[in-house]
Design a protein around this motif. Sequence first.
Motif, PDB file in Angstrom:
ATOM      1  N   PRO A 169       8.027   4.548   5.864  1.00 57.01           N
ATOM      2  CA  PRO A 169       7.361   4.950   4.621  1.00 57.01           C
ATOM      3  C   PRO A 169       6.613   6.272   4.801  1.00 57.01           C
ATOM      4  O   PRO A 169       6.410   6.740   5.916  1.00 57.01           O
ATOM      5  CB  PRO A 169       6.390   3.797   4.363  1.00 57.01           C
ATOM      6  N   CYS A 170       6.204   6.836   3.691  1.00 55.04           N
ATOM      7  CA  CYS A 170       5.418   8.063   3.741  1.00 55.04           C
ATOM      8  C   CYS A 170       3.964   7.726   4.050  1.00 55.04           C
ATOM      9  O   CYS A 170       3.598   6.558   4.261  1.00 55.04           O
ATOM     10  CB  CYS A 170       5.523   8.817   2.415  1.00 55.04           C
ATOM     11  N   LEU A 171       3.102   8.743   4.078  1.00 55.78           N
ATOM     12  CA  LEU A 171       1.702   8.544   4.455  1.00 55.78           C
ATOM     13  C   LEU A 171       1.005   7.532   3.556  1.00 55.78           C
ATOM     14  O   LEU A 171       0.214   6.704   4.033  1.00 55.78           O
ATOM     15  CB  LEU A 171       0.969   9.892   4.395  1.00 55.78           C
ATOM     16  N   LEU A 172       1.293   7.556   2.243  1.00 54.67           N
ATOM     17  CA  LEU A 172       0.630   6.633   1.324  1.00 54.67           C
ATOM     18  C   LEU A 172       0.926   5.187   1.675  1.00 54.67           C
ATOM     19  O   LEU A 172       0.098   4.294   1.458  1.00 54.67           O
ATOM     20  CB  LEU A 172       1.065   6.941  -0.116  1.00 54.67           C
ATOM     21  N   GLY A 173       2.129   4.933   2.207  1.00 53.11           N
ATOM     22  CA  GLY A 173       2.455   3.583   2.629  1.00 53.11           C
ATOM     23  C   GLY A 173       1.633   3.131   3.819  1.00 53.11           C
ATOM     24  O   GLY A 173       1.274   1.950   3.943  1.00 53.11           O
ATOM     25  N   TYR A 174       1.287   4.062   4.712  1.00 54.27           N
ATOM     26  CA  TYR A 174       0.499   3.716   5.893  1.00 54.27           C
ATOM     27  C   TYR A 174      -0.968   3.493   5.560  1.00 54.27           C
ATOM     28  O   TYR A 174      -1.664   2.748   6.265  1.00 54.27           O
ATOM     29  CB  TYR A 174       0.637   4.816   6.955  1.00 54.27           C
ATOM     30  N   ILE A 175      -1.472   4.145   4.510  1.00 50.44           N
ATOM     31  CA  ILE A 175      -2.895   3.995   4.176  1.00 50.44           C
ATOM     32  C   ILE A 175      -3.098   3.026   3.015  1.00 50.44           C
ATOM     33  O   ILE A 175      -4.145   3.000   2.377  1.00 50.44           O
ATOM     34  CB  ILE A 175      -3.530   5.360   3.852  1.00 50.44           C
ATOM     35  N   ASP A 176      -2.066   2.223   2.711  1.00 52.71           N
ATOM     36  CA  ASP A 176      -2.142   1.162   1.704  1.00 52.71           C
ATOM     37  C   ASP A 176      -2.395   1.678   0.295  1.00 52.71           C
ATOM     38  O   ASP A 176      -2.960   0.972  -0.539  1.00 52.71           O
ATOM     39  CB  ASP A 176      -3.217   0.127   2.087  1.00 52.71           C
ATOM     40  N   LYS A 177      -1.974   2.927  -0.003  1.00 51.07           N
ATOM     41  CA  LYS A 177      -2.006   3.429  -1.369  1.00 51.07           C
ATOM     42  C   LYS A 177      -0.626   3.278  -2.030  1.00 51.07           C
ATOM     43  O   LYS A 177      -0.419   3.725  -3.146  1.00 51.07           O
ATOM     44  CB  LYS A 177      -2.420   4.905  -1.385  1.00 51.07           C
ATOM     45  N   CYS A 178       0.316   2.670  -1.313  1.00 50.83           N
ATOM     46  CA  CYS A 178       1.648   2.396  -1.851  1.00 50.83           C
ATOM     47  C   CYS A 178       2.162   1.119  -1.196  1.00 50.83           C
ATOM     48  O   CYS A 178       1.955   0.901   0.009  1.00 50.83           O
ATOM     49  CB  CYS A 178       2.604   3.562  -1.575  1.00 50.83           C
ATOM     50  N   SER A 179       2.812   0.275  -1.980  1.00 52.88           N
ATOM     51  CA  SER A 179       3.340  -0.983  -1.454  1.00 52.88           C
ATOM     52  C   SER A 179       4.632  -0.795  -0.670  1.00 52.88           C
ATOM     53  O   SER A 179       5.187  -1.764  -0.160  1.00 52.88           O
ATOM     54  CB  SER A 179       3.573  -1.963  -2.603  1.00 52.88           C
ATOM     55  N   ALA A 180       5.133   0.448  -0.600  1.00 54.69           N
ATOM     56  CA  ALA A 180       6.302   0.819   0.217  1.00 54.69           C
ATOM     57  C   ALA A 180       7.542  -0.004  -0.115  1.00 54.69           C
ATOM     58  O   ALA A 180       8.142  -0.631   0.758  1.00 54.69           O
ATOM     59  CB  ALA A 180       5.967   0.720   1.694  1.00 54.69           C
ATOM     60  N   PRO A 181       7.982  -0.009  -1.363  1.00 53.31           N
ATOM     61  CA  PRO A 181       9.254  -0.691  -1.669  1.00 53.31           C
ATOM     62  C   PRO A 181      10.450   0.011  -1.045  1.00 53.31           C
ATOM     63  O   PRO A 181      11.518  -0.589  -0.916  1.00 53.31           O
ATOM     64  CB  PRO A 181       9.314  -0.629  -3.204  1.00 53.31           C
ATOM     65  N   CYS A 182      10.264   1.275  -0.625  1.00 52.90           N
ATOM     66  CA  CYS A 182      11.364   2.037  -0.033  1.00 52.90           C
ATOM     67  C   CYS A 182      11.839   1.430   1.281  1.00 52.90           C
ATOM     68  O   CYS A 182      13.005   1.600   1.664  1.00 52.90           O
ATOM     69  CB  CYS A 182      10.935   3.491   0.190  1.00 52.90           C
ATOM     70  N   VAL A 183      10.958   0.720   2.004  1.00 55.65           N
ATOM     71  CA  VAL A 183      11.335   0.132   3.296  1.00 55.65           C
ATOM     72  C   VAL A 183      11.311  -1.392   3.242  1.00 55.65           C
ATOM     73  O   VAL A 183      11.356  -2.050   4.274  1.00 55.65           O
ATOM     74  CB  VAL A 183      10.409   0.644   4.413  1.00 55.65           C
ATOM     75  N   GLY A 184      11.213  -1.952   2.039  1.00 52.74           N
ATOM     76  CA  GLY A 184      11.333  -3.397   1.886  1.00 52.74           C
ATOM     77  C   GLY A 184      10.071  -4.186   2.110  1.00 52.74           C
ATOM     78  O   GLY A 184      10.141  -5.415   2.261  1.00 52.74           O
TER      79      GLY A 184
END
Length: 668
Positions: A169-184
């Motif tokens: 995921p991108c940075l937002l996925g690592y800092i919990d500002k995105c639920s990261a659907p791109c990586v499941g």
Amino acid sequence: MADPASYRPQAGEIPTNPGVYRFRDPHGRVIYVGKAKSLRSRLNSYFANPAGLLPKTHAMVHTASSVEWTVVGSELESLQLEYTWIKEYKPRFNVVFRDDKTYPYLALTMSEKLPRVQVMRGDRRKGTRYFGPYTAGAIRETMDTLLRVFPVRSCSAGVLKRAQASGRPCLLGYIDKCSAPCVGRVTPEEHRALAEDFCAFMGGEAKRFITKLEKQMADAVGTLDYERAARLRDDIAALRKVFERNAVVLADDTDADVFALHEDELEAAVQVFHVRGGRIRGQRGWVVEKVEDATTPDLVEHLLQQVYGDDGDSHGRLPREVLVPVEPSNAAELTEWLGGLRGAKVDVRVPQRGDKAALMSTVRENAEHALKLHKTRRAGDLTVRSQALQELQEALDLPVALLRIECFDVSHVQGTNVVASMVVVEDGLPKKSEYRKFSVTGAAAADDTAAMHDVLTRRFRHYLQDKSAQSEASALPGHQAALEAAADAAVLDTTTAAPRAKFAYPPNLVVVDGGKPQVNAAARALADLGIEDVYVVGLAKRLEEVWLPDSDFPVILPRTSQGLYLLQRIRDEAHRFAITFHRQKRGKAMTVSALDGVPGLGESKRKALLTHFGSVKGVKAATAAELTAAKGIGPSLANAIVAHFSGDDTAGDALPAVNMATGEIIET
């Protein structure tokens, strides 16, 4: 300028029925659309004593060369048809509400598989839910705060594809500002549920979510899960911060748009406060020039048409209540039309007392200040533009006013990738919707003069073709009946619009970037086509000299001349537009890909492969059977791709589609 008496209809020709009318200029372009309960009464008012007309109305009837009308069955039909034609023709003399500033909206692209939240401006898009408008600073803070509680995707399509291809995921996925659907991390269904909750919160259901989180926090405390309780406490604080940013002005269940205006003889300023859930969610403003002697009810009617016509039915953007300063013209028909857009009843009314009337007074005060500010800022701009056009007309000794100017520029690198640009300026302001780009090939690319001759020839050949097509259509038997039939069809189906000619409106002045050779080439192109009513000048860069065709000496404008400054701005805009197109074309030509050289594999199929497999490396690793799963790839082409890579084991890594002009990796 045309004499209105030359095209005034004969006595008794105009019917007394309700209908819609159009004024056209000598080139056939619609310059004004209006409706009337009695066509005869309304149209006769335009041909009265010119001294009694408003300045813009006087200019409109003297710019027009013909008038036509269409009879309809009711005032509701005339309202629908007028709106349809205004959106289709974009007449220059119609009332147009222009934003006094550009406000951003918080938008969710619910039509996508993985909805994205983002800040958007400009035209509305189908399948996207909008909230606002907001001020630029407030919207960023609101979005950043809500992503903590509703971690909806906010990345671009390119970032999303790279994350899906890499599995990270991108940075937002690592800092919990995105639920990261791109990586499941969440399924598409779970992510859509988050987006729906985001929309529900922004739509006024904040208390429901805050109450739910408070209950979850209490449960976490009861189970001694203090870490989760602390996170929920911070989430509740974030939601309250967004929820309480706007003061409560009305009851919690109030959804309304509150309009007010302040006007003088020539202009009017409009302000609207968007109230959702009893709170002011946004503010917006317009300033309008009056074309005819429009009353305040007429202005309110046109305002509601334009504000809600494009997106009134877009996911509930049209509220239950529309509060206006005065009852609009054709109030019953307008209310019925708005109700049809919303799919439910819309109450259009004038508040008389209480909190809503008090809020209306506040909005009216904002409109008054907006008009004062607009006049202060615009006085100088109007004066300078008018002065520049007048100076230019006098310096060039032209017999016509410069209502439309087109400028052409040629761009290339040592004769390769030759392109040209055309920019358009009307009333001293750029009209970007009519900018055009040209690719120049063959003998025309030999030098600048040949390229300029080719581009001018192509542009004005299109003009002559469009003009001829319109003349032939107007000469057909039953042309007026056909127009009325088309108009009747437009009343029933407002989703379609007749195609408009792209080059049918000629300029008064053509400006070319260059000196005497380029000007003579442009003049020769017009003469070859038999065009005599378009004037040509050139602006040479070295000394900023203005050249006229077949002249041995240039026209020297003073360095402080507003006319020269206008020509420089137009020339620089044409140069910028040409350079941008040239760089795009050159960069595309210099793109190298590992898939180049595969027999039968064109650009569209190469894109289909990269879309399906994610990268050249994925294509290289695929078998022939797997390759056929991509769109447009058959067994023989799949075998050719496998054979291509089997002959070069490093092709997928060594040449990953690199743009040699910028060094950027394009397709991996």
